[in-house]
Structure formats: structure tokens, C-alpha cells
Design an enzyme around this catalytic site. Structure first.
Site, PDB file in Angstrom:
ATOM      1  N   GLU A  20      33.778  43.619  38.325  1.00 27.66           N
ATOM      2  CA  GLU A  20      33.916  44.729  38.173  1.00 27.66           C
ATOM      3  C   GLU A  20      32.887  45.725  39.047  1.00 27.66           C
ATOM      4  O   GLU A  20      33.685  46.679  40.326  1.00 27.66           O
ATOM      5  CB  GLU A  20      34.594  44.936  36.893  1.00 27.66           C
ATOM      6  N   HIS A  45      39.732  43.901  44.639  1.00 28.68           N
ATOM      7  CA  HIS A  45      39.857  42.177  43.508  1.00 28.68           C
ATOM      8  C   HIS A  45      40.481  41.556  44.478  1.00 28.68           C
ATOM      9  O   HIS A  45      40.138  40.743  44.962  1.00 28.68           O
ATOM     10  CB  HIS A  45      40.236  42.922  42.620  1.00 28.68           C
ATOM     11  N   HIS A  96      39.384  50.038  44.102  1.00 24.51           N
ATOM     12  CA  HIS A  96      38.887  49.349  43.279  1.00 24.51           C
ATOM     13  C   HIS A  96      39.880  48.638  42.852  1.00 24.51           C
ATOM     14  O   HIS A  96      39.815  46.894  43.002  1.00 24.51           O
ATOM     15  CB  HIS A  96      38.326  49.711  42.248  1.00 24.51           C
ATOM     16  N   GLU A  97      40.836  48.432  42.617  1.00 25.58           N
ATOM     17  CA  GLU A  97      42.443  47.078  42.945  1.00 25.58           C
ATOM     18  C   GLU A  97      42.415  46.359  43.740  1.00 25.58           C
ATOM     19  O   GLU A  97      42.737  44.815  44.196  1.00 25.58           O
ATOM     20  CB  GLU A  97      43.584  48.182  42.004  1.00 25.58           C
TER      21      GLU A  97
END
Length: 405
Positions: A309, A259, A255-256
Site C-alpha cells: 500500500e 497497484h 494509487h489503484e
């Protein structure tokens, strides 16, 4: 010798005005004191009007009911006259043209967004944030050869190298970060980073691939992880018990990393300029400052943050699946996150920068068939099923155990 003038008889007031003799008295109205004022208009009660009465919504037309000034005249007065209207019109037109010419689509999802920050500026701002973070947690950063750091770096390596995003620096390459943390009022100006002109960005352009760096911060009370532009990964040990295993940690790190892949930090930097311009325009038209900020926050800023997100969840699920991690663990990880928050999270995501955990779980379940297809087509095959066991054998102390913290 002067001669005496003849005597002339001057009539007295009583003789010339016989009707005002001493015996004549003024009427009682003149003698009585005034007891009230004389009103020439009918009494009115106070009434608030946002726009003048009789306004018209179209320029050049007078509203019905008296031909009072219209909305166009009101805005013209607010802006400062005809010349100011022209200046604002040119500014709005130029800003709109600049906005349209800087729209692009996210390659991984096709979402349309505004972007006017290049990668050099983005990486330079990430470098400055890296120095500040390392300075703040200088005593809590685990060494590169620590078992926990090795395990976290191994998970990051699988995700990054399987998708061709660059390479992860080994423990031997992770020396002291060169550079001085800029003090307040010194160092490179943030405005130069945002709007161009920074010197640090010129050096970044020469790199052909990202060299990722992994830092583990020993803070069990912080359940967080983030990735800075330029491939700087920070993982707090407080997130490891929630991750529970390599697949759960891959969910967090995927997920990070997503980004950064989607360049969400640069998108947020770009959106700040749009929010500032809209805020200035609305306040110039007479809208209250507090109302303007609330309106832009709830209509633009928070929804865009939640959209980023969700997009990172989607891309991160694909990244971890391509690295042969189990995508089913992503929903379990968010269930553990909800349990760890113990009801402290908001029931709705309307006031939050992140989607609600329940909403995230539903979205991940919706994307699960696609993630499983990616994992099945990945070249790692069945070898990945034994990877976690292999790591357990070389690192007998698991970083996910709550007892060691």
C-alpha cells in the site's frame, strides 16, 4: 488271587510339620488385612516439559544431566524418522532454491520480492474477477455515456496515457462484456490460473499494450475503488464526495493504477504459496495450527500488505504528478478520508492491511518535493490548470456533489 498289600502308615501334616499344629497360630501381620500399598520409588509431582529433560541443541550430543534424547531426536520423531528427515531436507532445500531464483526487484522502487506468477496468469484471474464483479453489480453500473462515467474516465485517461501505460477505451467501445460468469465448481480452475495451464492466458500474451476499461458503480455507501489485472478500473460513487475534485480523484485512481503497475496482485498470488509452505513446515515440527497462522499473519502477511500500500502511494503520487494533477491534494484527500471514517479506523496499523491515514499523510509530505519536480517537468505545462474548468463547463453537474447521490 490277589493278596492284600501291607498297610503303610502315612504321616499326617501335624506329624510331619509339628510347628504348624492346630495350636500354632500365624503371626498377626499375616492375619491382618493390608491397609496400604508398598512404594518402591519416591513420590513425584507432575511437570510439563516441551522437550525431554537433558536435551541438547546440537545433533549427536547428549545433554547434561542424564543423557536423555536431544532436540534433534525430538524433531526426528516429529518428522517420522531418518528417511523423513532426508525428504524434508530435500524439500526445504529445493524450495529455498526455487524462492531465491524467483526473486526480482520492483522497477519503480527497487524493492526485492518473490514473484512466480506471469502476466498471462495474472490477467486471466483479473478477467474472471471482472466478470464476477459485473455480475454482482449489474444493475448499479452506470452507462458509459453518463456524465459521472465520462469524468472518471477522463481522469483515468490523463494518468494512463501521460505515463505510456496503454490507452483507455472510449464510451463507444465499452459494450457488454462477452463471456460467461463461471459457476461454483465450473469454468476454468483457479489452480490452473495460479500454477499455469490455463487457456485464457495464451490469448493475453498476444496483446502489445493494455486497453484499460473504466466502470463506475452507483453505490454511495461504498467508498472504494480498485483496479484488476488487465486494466479493469472500478470506481464506486461513494468515493467521489471524499475525492471532492479531479485532483483528489486522481490521488485515488493513481494509487489503484499503481497497484497494477507494480503487479501487486501477482505478488500476493505468489506469496500465498510461500505462506502455505511455511505453514506446513511449522505444523510438521509440532507448532500449533492456530499459533502458526497468527505468526505468519502478523510477521509476514500484514506487513507485506502495508508495504504494498505504501509503495502504491509512492508510485501513484508520481503518476498523478506526471499527469499534471496537483500532488498537494493527495494529503488533503486522506485528511477527508480520516474525517469520513469518524474515528472508526484503528489508531495503529499493526492489525490492518493498510497503513494508518496519519502515517500515509506523513509519507506523502515526505515525497512531495519529488512529486512537484515531476509535475514541473511534465509537458502539460500551465494547460492543466484550466483542464478542470473546461470539464466543469462541458459537465455542469459535478459528480463530486453529495446532493446528486
Amino acid at each position: 488271587m490277589f493278596s492284600r498289600l501291607p498297610r503303610t502308615t502315612i504321616p499326617t501334616i501335624s506329624q510331619s510339620l509339628p510347628h504348624l499344629t492346630r495350636t500354632t497360630r500365624a503371626p498377626a501381620l499375616l492375619r491382618a488385612p493390608l491397609s496400604r500399598s508398598i512404594n518402591t520409588t519416591l513420590p513425584r509431582s507432575a511437570k510439563y516439559e516441551r522437550f525431554p529433560s537433558g536435551y541438547s541443541s546440537s545433533p549427536g550430543s547428549s545433554g547434561g544431566g542424564g543423557g536423555g534424547p536431544d532436540v534433534w531426536q525430538y524433531f526426528k520423531r516429529r518428522l517420522g524418522g531418518d528417511r523423513a528427515v532426508w525428504v524434508y531436507g530435500i524439500g526445504v532445500g529445493g524450495g529455498g532454491l526455487y524462492y531465491v531464483t524467483h526473486l526480482e526487484r520492483v522497477p519503480e522502487t527497487g524493492r526485492l520480492r518473490f514473484m512466480d506468477v506471469d502476466e498471462a496468469q495474472e490477467r486471466e484471474l483479473g478477467h474472471q474477477t471482472q466478470l464476477q464483479t459485473l455480475s454482482e453489480y449489474s444493475r448499479a453500473v452506470l452507462p458509459p455515456n453518463h456524465p459521472t462515467t465520462k469524468r472518471v474516465r477522463a481522469v483515468a485517461t490523463r494518468i494512463i496515457e501521460s505515463s505510456g501505460l496503454g490507452r483507455v477505451k472510449s464510451g463507444g467501445e465499452m459494450g457488454a462484456v462477452e463471456g460467461k460468469v463461471p459457476a461454483f465448481g465450473g469454468g476454468e480452475d483457479v489452480g490452473e490460473i495460479l500454477f499455469g495451464g490455463g487457456e485464457g492466458g495464451k490469448e493475453v500474451r498476444e496483446g502489445k499494450e493494455t486497453e484499460w476499461e473504466v466502470y463506475v458503480i452507483d453505490d454511495k455507501n461504498t467508498k472504494n475503488a480498485f483496479v484488476l489485472p488487465g486494466g479493469k478500473i472500478f470506481v464506486f460513487t461513494g468515493i467521489l464526495p471524499v475525492s471532492a475534485n479531479d485532483d483528489g480523484l486522481a490521488t485515488v485512481m493513481g494509487h489503484e493504477i499503481a497497484h497494477q503497475v507494480a503487479r501487486h496482485p501477482a505478488e500476493r498470488m505468489s506469496s500465498v504459496k510461500v505462506l502455505f509452505a511455511l505453514s506446513f513446515l511449522l505444523e510438521s515440527l509440532g507448532l500449533d495450527v492456530g499459533i502458526t497462522r497468527l505468526l505468519l499473519t502478523f510477521v509476514l502477511q500484514l506487513p507485506n500488505s502495508r508495504k504494498n500500500e505504501s509503495e502504491a502511494d509512492f508510485i501513484g503520487l508520481r503518476l498523478m504528478s506526471k499527469a499534471c494533477f496537483d500532488p498537494h491534494e493527495s494529503t488533503k484527500m486522506w485528511q477527508r478520508m480520516s474525517a469520513s471514517e469518524e474515528g472508526r479506523g484503528l489508531p495503529t496499523d499493526f492489525l490492518s492491511t493498510h497503513p494508518a491515514n496519519e502515517k500515509r499523510i506523513k509519507q506523502l509530505e515526505k515525497w512531495m518535493p519529488d512529486a512537484l519536480s515531476i509535475r514541473a517537468a511534465s509537458p502539460c505545462g500551465n494547460t492543466s490548470n484550466y483542464y478542470s474548468g473546461f470539464m466543469d463547463s462541458i459537465n455542469p453537474v459535478s459528480p463530486y456533489s453529495k446532493g446528486i447521490w
